[in-house]
Motif scaffolding. Structure first.
Motif, PDB file in Angstrom:
ATOM      1  N   GLU A  32       0.658  -1.190   0.112  1.00 21.32           N
ATOM      2  CA  GLU A  32      -0.055   0.031  -0.114  1.00 21.32           C
ATOM      3  C   GLU A  32       0.916   1.202   0.125  1.00 21.32           C
ATOM      4  O   GLU A  32       1.909   1.311   0.699  1.00 21.32           O
ATOM      5  N   GLY A  33       0.321   2.143  -0.586  1.00 27.37           N
ATOM      6  CA  GLY A  33       1.211   3.494  -0.599  1.00 27.37           C
ATOM      7  C   GLY A  33       1.569   3.931  -1.943  1.00 27.37           C
ATOM      8  O   GLY A  33       2.267   2.912  -2.764  1.00 27.37           O
ATOM      9  N   ALA A  34       1.621   5.065  -2.683  1.00 23.78           N
ATOM     10  CA  ALA A  34       2.018   5.536  -3.927  1.00 23.78           C
ATOM     11  C   ALA A  34       3.396   4.997  -4.199  1.00 23.78           C
ATOM     12  O   ALA A  34       3.767   4.543  -5.143  1.00 23.78           O
ATOM     13  N   ILE A  52      -7.700   0.910  -6.389  1.00 23.07           N
ATOM     14  CA  ILE A  52      -7.762   2.217  -6.205  1.00 23.07           C
ATOM     15  C   ILE A  52      -9.091   2.619  -5.463  1.00 23.07           C
ATOM     16  O   ILE A  52     -10.176   2.165  -5.844  1.00 23.07           O
ATOM     17  N   ARG A  53      -8.950   3.559  -4.553  1.00 19.85           N
ATOM     18  CA  ARG A  53     -10.208   4.024  -3.751  1.00 19.85           C
ATOM     19  C   ARG A  53     -10.920   4.921  -4.867  1.00 19.85           C
ATOM     20  O   ARG A  53     -10.354   5.714  -5.501  1.00 19.85           O
ATOM     21  N   GLU A  91      -3.065   6.617   0.948  1.00 14.01           N
ATOM     22  CA  GLU A  91      -2.964   7.484  -0.361  1.00 14.01           C
ATOM     23  C   GLU A  91      -4.014   6.846  -1.478  1.00 14.01           C
ATOM     24  O   GLU A  91      -4.110   7.301  -2.542  1.00 14.01           O
ATOM     25  N   GLY A  92      -4.771   5.884  -1.071  1.00 14.55           N
ATOM     26  CA  GLY A  92      -5.660   5.169  -1.926  1.00 14.55           C
ATOM     27  C   GLY A  92      -5.323   4.277  -2.975  1.00 14.55           C
ATOM     28  O   GLY A  92      -5.907   4.223  -4.150  1.00 14.55           O
TER      29      GLY A  92
END
Length: 258
Positions: A32-34, A52-53, A91-92
């Motif tokens: 998770e995380g960009a 992706i959220r 961060e989605g």
């Protein structure tokens, strides 16, 4: 970009990857995380899906050129996202990844394998993540984990490594007493001890640095197999350094150019 809708079965499987048993059985884990997802997508590790959220769809549509063309991308509602996310300020974006095939440890017993980091029964996932990041920085490209160590795909380990995991070869669940004779045949095997040993120094040739857990250190039966044992000189006012701190000092000393 076409956003798919996840099924209930997919969401259940992804949520189950929080457990190490399921990660092993499925050979899947979540990152998770960009930054971490970007590092994963640029590596040899295979991305199986990108999650992706909903409220971040527009942001990632702008960067879709960086995604592999055959990658399935799913849009998740806030409720669905809450089942999977480990980050308080998410961060989605989450990648569903599989671990690539790793070499057999016997294949590492050659002079061309440079620097190895051996970690014995490291149980804290944040410590392991920090160690992977440090190994990446100092050029220890292969990390060997003993039995009874934390799973290197643990969510906290993946997050703390900040993408370094995807640039390393990690071989886990090893019996160190069994593999050390082969390692030491081609590498200078260095153990570590809080209380006794030589001061760290530069190691120009193939080197295998072996560290124990923060709580128990290295057992004597492994330390006695090392060519030499190092300790970090200090004032002794504190009981010890943290494992990531000690590892960073030892790796720096080993690779220093002056």
């Amino acid at each position: 970009m076409i956003f798919l809708k996840p099924t209930h079965a997919q969401l259940k499987k992804w949520a189950g990857l929080e457990r190490a048993k399921n990660r092993r059985e499925e050979n899947l884990f979540l990152a998770e995380g960009a930054k971490i997802v970007t590092e994963a997508l640029q590596s040899a590790w295979k991305a199986r899906a990108l999650l992706i959220r909903e409220d971040r769809k527009g942001h990632f549509q702008e960067t879709q050129a960086a995604f592999p063309g055959d990658l399935e991308v799913y849009a998740l509602t806030d409720r669905e996202w809450a089942r999977l996310s480990q980050d308080r300020s998410s961060e989605g974006v989450i990648a569903v990844l599989s671990v690539p095939p790793m070499p057999a440890v016997q294949d590492l017993a050659s002079p061309g394998d440079g620097r190895l980091l051996l970690l014995h029964e490291v149980n804290d996932p944040n410590n392991l993540g920090a160690l992977l990041r440090t190994a990446d920085w100092f050029g220890f490209g292969t990390v060997l984990l003993s039995r009874n160590s934390v799973d290197f795909t643990h969510p906290k380990t993946v997050r703390t490594s900040m993408g370094s995991l995807f640039r390393l070869r990690v071989i886990a669940n090893l019996d160190f007493a069994e593999i050390l004779p082969g390692i030491r045949a081609f590498h200078r095997l260095i153990g570590s001890n809080v209380r006794s040993g030589a001061a760290p120094r530069k190691c120009p040739g193939p080197t295998a640095l072996m560290l124990g857990s923060e709580s128990h250190g290295l057992p004597e039966e492994l330390s006695c197999m090392a060519h030499e044992v190092w300790r970090i000189p200090g004032s002794s006012r504190a009981e010890s350094l943290s494992l990531p701190q000690a590892a960073a000092i030892l790796m720096y000393a080993c690779t220093a150019t002056t």
